[in-house]
Structure formats: C-alpha cells, structure tokens
Design a protein around this motif. Structure first.
Motif, PDB file in Angstrom:
ATOM      1  N   UNK A 174       0.571  -1.263  -0.044  1.00  0.00           N
ATOM      2  CA  UNK A 174       0.094   0.067   0.014  1.00  0.00           C
ATOM      3  C   UNK A 174       0.834   1.303  -0.077  1.00  0.00           C
ATOM      4  N   UNK A 175       1.988   1.267   0.708  1.00  0.00           N
ATOM      5  CA  UNK A 175       2.545   2.376   1.048  1.00  0.00           C
ATOM      6  C   UNK A 175       4.089   1.974   0.898  1.00  0.00           C
ATOM      7  N   UNK A 176       4.796   3.044   0.419  1.00  0.00           N
ATOM      8  CA  UNK A 176       6.477   2.892   0.570  1.00  0.00           C
ATOM      9  C   UNK A 176       6.997   2.809   1.864  1.00  0.00           C
ATOM     10  N   UNK A 177       7.690   1.582   2.200  1.00  0.00           N
ATOM     11  CA  UNK A 177       8.314   1.494   3.461  1.00  0.00           C
ATOM     12  C   UNK A 177       9.665   1.936   3.493  1.00  0.00           C
ATOM     13  N   UNK A 178      10.349   1.396   2.441  1.00  0.00           N
ATOM     14  CA  UNK A 178      11.972   1.697   2.154  1.00  0.00           C
ATOM     15  C   UNK A 178      12.174   1.324   0.931  1.00  0.00           C
ATOM     16  N   UNK A 179      13.491   1.638   0.085  1.00  0.00           N
ATOM     17  CA  UNK A 179      13.895   1.287  -1.020  1.00  0.00           C
ATOM     18  C   UNK A 179      14.116  -0.171  -1.016  1.00  0.00           C
ATOM     19  N   UNK A 180      14.601  -0.842  -0.330  1.00  0.00           N
ATOM     20  CA  UNK A 180      14.868  -2.275  -0.166  1.00  0.00           C
ATOM     21  C   UNK A 180      13.510  -3.066  -0.090  1.00  0.00           C
ATOM     22  N   UNK A 181      12.605  -2.608   0.646  1.00  0.00           N
ATOM     23  CA  UNK A 181      11.173  -3.250   0.870  1.00  0.00           C
ATOM     24  C   UNK A 181      10.552  -3.010  -0.615  1.00  0.00           C
ATOM     25  N   UNK A 182      10.527  -2.126  -1.148  1.00  0.00           N
ATOM     26  CA  UNK A 182       9.981  -1.908  -2.404  1.00  0.00           C
ATOM     27  C   UNK A 182      10.495  -2.519  -3.607  1.00  0.00           C
ATOM     28  N   UNK A 183      11.987  -2.762  -3.802  1.00  0.00           N
ATOM     29  CA  UNK A 183      12.774  -3.551  -4.487  1.00  0.00           C
ATOM     30  C   UNK A 183      12.613  -5.037  -4.416  1.00  0.00           C
ATOM     31  N   UNK A 184      12.128  -5.495  -3.280  1.00  0.00           N
ATOM     32  CA  UNK A 184      12.116  -6.932  -2.770  1.00  0.00           C
ATOM     33  C   UNK A 184      10.813  -7.297  -3.423  1.00  0.00           C
ATOM     34  N   UNK A 185       9.720  -6.262  -3.069  1.00  0.00           N
ATOM     35  CA  UNK A 185       8.393  -6.750  -3.334  1.00  0.00           C
ATOM     36  C   UNK A 185       8.104  -6.785  -4.794  1.00  0.00           C
TER      37      UNK A 185
END
Length: 277
Positions: free
Chosen positions: A27-38
């Motif tokens: 739903x929302x950006x939490x961190x760059x690493x989190x976004x890239x992983x998902x």
C-alpha cells in the motif's frame, strides 16, 4: 460513447480481448529495499502467470483515518524509490497523487498516475493527471455509482487522454462497510469504459478499527473471482510479505502466496469464459 477495443497503459493494451492487466504492490512505500524486494517478487509471479504487471505503492497516504497514522516517505524520497524500481528491475510503476502541484513531478517518474477514490470528482486534478500524458487509473469513489463515474472519465478524455482505467473499489454501505455491486462492471463497460477491480480496498471496513481502517482479507479472493466472472479487464491488489505488521491497510492486503493463488483462480475463470488469460 462506444465501448473501446482497448486502451494503452505502460506500453500494454488493456481492455476487452486483451490479457488481464495486473497492478500490485504494498500500500505504501516503507523503504527502497522493501519496495525492490516486493517488486521483484511480484514481477516474477506475474511473469510466470503470463500477465503484464505494474508495481504500485504510494509515497504519501494523504487520506488516513487518523492524523497519527503512518503516511509514507513523502514526494521526493518516494519518487526516488519508484525510480529505482523502474531502473533496476525494468518494472513499470504506478502511484497516486492528491494535488495538482504534484502531477508534473510524479509524471516524470511513473508510468500511470492514480486519482484516489475520494478525489475522483476533483475536476482540476483529473484534468491535470490526464494532461500529463501518462496512463490514468481513476478510482471510482465509494460515493459514486457505476453510471456516474463516466462523467469523471469524460473529464480526462476531454483533456486529451483516452488511456483511462476506471477502478471499482466498493461502495459505502452504512457505516464502516463497503459492498461491491458486480453489475457495475457491465454498466461501466456499456458506458465505454475499461475497468479494473481493486480487490483489496474493496474489503476495507473504513474507520472500523478504533481510528484505523479495518478489513476482511479473507474475502479478497472471493470478490476477485466474482469480478473475473463479471468481466473486469484488470486486477488491482495490494500485497505485503507481512501484512499483519504493515503500517497501512494491513488487514486488507494479501501475502504473496495468497496473491499468487488468487491470480491463478482469476485467470482460470477468464479462460473458462473464453477470455485471454
């Protein structure tokens, strides 16, 4: 209006006779690493299923129930993250905007701009998003009927952008509840619109959790299957590796495994009805 053969979003044809178009992400950006992983995980799942994929995540959740709720990293940092997803993974991206002043800067990065449901009748915002030249995901407000959302879509068409996807995300049903009228997909298609089903926001219980939005994740797959049978052209689902601990809309979001199973069911129904997967 005549029913369109298709529209084009992120370089893909979307609409009747085209493959299911999938929009998914936290739903929302939490961190760059989190976004890239998902984004990498979801891109892989969609590639295996043979469907086009766009990564979705918000840089700012401006319509949270409580002012104390997590909103995201903000415009500048959020766009940096989305730009990395595009650059490093080659995945198209979608995010929402809440103000006309955000549109030009966001359009430099994203492939599809989303008009939030609460703002779907804001003429200046809809027109600015349309004039950006990017694809448009127009969320149908909880207070707008399937027949009436055509007027908002026409604002975008009149601004010179035919590539408008209209997303059903449920309608208010008393307090703290939403329902989805599956007739809406037929009505919107008859009005000449290409449609999307927002499967996860449709199970929200708005404000139903003591100052936060509650939700009923267990019904996401059921409603997605129903929307597939009703003829939706696209599927929108918010997905998180640990939704029970997500900072926003956790009760509504799917785990990756749930998303994969739901997508398989939706594609099976489409094939049974003679549609492209």
């Amino acid at each position: 209006m005549e029913a369109p053969v298709h529209i084009e979003l992120a370089g893909k044809k979307v609409g009747p006779g085209q493959p299911l178009f999938v929009i998914a992400g936290p739903d929302v950006i939490e961190s760059a690493e989190h976004a890239l992983r998902h984004a990498a995980l979801l891109a892989d799942l969609c590639a295996k299923a043979g469907v086009p994929f766009v990564y979705k995540s918000s840089f700012d959740k401006a319509n949270r129930t409580s002012g104390r709720s997590f909103r995201g990293p903000g415009l500048v940092e959020g766009l940096k993250v989305l730009a990395r997803v595009k650059r490093e993974l080659g995945v198209p991206v979608l995010t929402d905007v809440h103000e006309v002043a955000q549109v030009a800067q966001v359009a430099e990065v994203v492939d599809i701009l989303q008009v939030p449901a609460f703002l779907c009748r804001q003429t200046d915002l809809v027109e600015a998003v349309a004039r950006s030249g990017r694809g448009v995901n127009l969320k149908k407000g909880q207070f707008v009927s399937p027949r009436d959302i055509v007027h908002s879509a026409r604002k975008a068409f009149a601004a010179g952008n035919p590539n408008v996807l209209v997303a059903e995300r449920g309608s208010s049903f008393g307090y703290n509840n939403l329902v989805v009228d599956m007739r809406g997909f037929a009505l919107m298609r008859e009005a000449g619109l290409v449609t999307c089903f927002d499967a996860t926001h449709s199970v929200q219980l708005p404000g139903g959790g003591e100052g936060v939005t509650a939700g009923e994740r267990r019904f996401v797959s059921l409603l997605a299957r129903s929307a597939a049978a009703a003829g939706t052209d696209a599927l929108f689902a918010e997905v998180h590796e640990d939704p029970d601990h997500a900072p926003c809309d956790g009760p509504c979001m799917l785990t990756p495994a749930m998303f994969e199973a739901t997508l398989k069911d939706v594609l099976s129904i489409r094939r049974a009805l003679g549609h492209q997967a």
